[in-house]
Design a protein around this motif. Structure first.
Motif, PDB file in Angstrom:
ATOM      1  N   GLY A   1      -4.479   1.946  -7.442  1.00 15.86           N
ATOM      2  CA  GLY A   1      -4.851   3.298  -7.018  1.00 15.86           C
ATOM      3  C   GLY A   1      -3.678   4.251  -7.097  1.00 15.86           C
ATOM      4  N   GLU A   2      -2.498   3.765  -6.729  1.00 17.41           N
ATOM      5  CA  GLU A   2      -1.299   4.612  -6.816  1.00 17.41           C
ATOM      6  C   GLU A   2      -1.051   5.019  -8.264  1.00 17.41           C
TER       7      GLU A   2
ATOM      8  N   HIS B   1      -3.873   7.569  -9.326  1.00 16.47           N
ATOM      9  CA  HIS B   1      -3.973   8.872  -8.678  1.00 16.47           C
ATOM     10  C   HIS B   1      -2.655   9.626  -8.531  1.00 16.47           C
TER      11      HIS B   1
ATOM     12  N   THR C   1     -13.512   1.499  -6.466  1.00 12.43           N
ATOM     13  CA  THR C   1     -12.946   2.338  -7.527  1.00 12.43           C
ATOM     14  C   THR C   1     -13.344   1.861  -8.918  1.00 12.43           C
TER      15      THR C   1
ATOM     16  N   ASP D   1     -10.551   2.736  -2.816  1.00 16.49           N
ATOM     17  CA  ASP D   1      -9.781   3.885  -2.339  1.00 16.49           C
ATOM     18  C   ASP D   1     -10.260   4.239  -0.939  1.00 16.49           C
TER      19      ASP D   1
ATOM     20  N   SER E   1      -4.423   9.706   2.084  1.00 17.88           N
ATOM     21  CA  SER E   1      -5.022   8.621   1.332  1.00 17.88           C
ATOM     22  C   SER E   1      -4.136   7.387   1.363  1.00 17.88           C
TER      23      SER E   1
ATOM     24  N   LYS F   1       0.845  -1.198   0.000  1.00 16.08           N
ATOM     25  CA  LYS F   1       0.000   0.000   0.000  1.00 16.08           C
ATOM     26  C   LYS F   1       0.881   1.250   0.000  1.00 16.08           C
TER      27      LYS F   1
ATOM     28  N   PHE G   1      -3.504   3.954  -0.932  1.00 16.69           N
ATOM     29  CA  PHE G   1      -3.781   3.368  -2.241  1.00 16.69           C
ATOM     30  C   PHE G   1      -3.152   1.988  -2.359  1.00 16.69           C
ATOM     31  N   ASN G   2      -3.836   1.090  -3.090  1.00 13.53           N
ATOM     32  CA  ASN G   2      -3.177  -0.142  -3.512  1.00 13.53           C
ATOM     33  C   ASN G   2      -2.385   0.203  -4.768  1.00 13.53           C
TER      34      ASN G   2
END
Length: 192
Positions: free
Chosen positions: A179-180, A183, A156, A126, A173, A104, A175-176
């Motif tokens: 997500g990283e 974003h 998401t 998220d 935040s 993460k 993020f996995n």
């Protein structure tokens, strides 16, 4: 103290601390690693030189690796000095190292109203909390205002965007990997 004796002292302290944390006597540890009680006592107190052939069974007895038992203390593994990454309307500070938190990424983000508004979709979930300001979460057809101290967690796979509402907003935040990439890819960042 020399660096070698500092490392030796750290290893000795780890062995004793791990033993005591488990509630083991010297006798318990000795039986688990097949070394004598007197050898272990002398290792812990510094009256015997530390040898690799002794550390391997000790590490195994504690259920850890030799590397973890002998790694040196270094501020770099404790303190992260994040450098801000910038893109239009977004400043990002990555607050975790790449190998921490089970894959993460933790990031602090400052979003201003001039950030381009674009809904995105990616696998996973998220999570964010608002530190200051008000976040406007665009989630499919819904708009949800998230205030300081509140937390948002959402799928998401629903088109989404996190925006500033009536002024800048700061969020924290997690993020996995997906997500990283989704974003943080626009904001160059550094963790060191």
């Amino acid at each position: 103290m020399t660096q070698e004796s500092d490392v030796d002292a750290l290893i000795r302290q780890r062995i004793r601390s791990l033993r005591l944390a488990r509630g083991w006597s010297l006798e318990n540890l000795a039986s688990r690693c097949e070394l004598s009680q007197s050898t272990l006592s002398r290792l812990e107190t510094g009256h015997r030189r530390i040898a690799l052939d002794q550390l391997v069974p000790i590490a195994r007895a504690f259920g850890t690796t030799l590397d973890a038992l002998v790694e040196t203390a270094d501020d770099q593994d404790v303190v992260i000095r994040p450098q801000p990454g910038h893109s239009q309307g977004l400043t990002t500070w990555v607050l975790s190292t790449g190998d921490g938190l089970n894959g993460k990424t933790v990031a602090k983000m400052r979003i201003t109203p001039d950030r381009p508004h674009q809904l995105g979709v990616h696998p996973g979930r998220d999570w964010f909390t608002v530190l200051a300001g008000i976040a406007r979460l665009e989630l499919g057809e819904r708009t949800i205002l998230v205030h300081p101290g509140e937390v948002a967690e959402f799928s998401t796979m629903v088109p989404h965007a996190i925006c500033a509402h009536e002024g800048p907003v700061e969020i924290l935040s997690i993020f996995n990997h997906d997500g990283e990439r989704a974003h943080l890819h626009d904001a160059p960042h550094a963790a060191g």
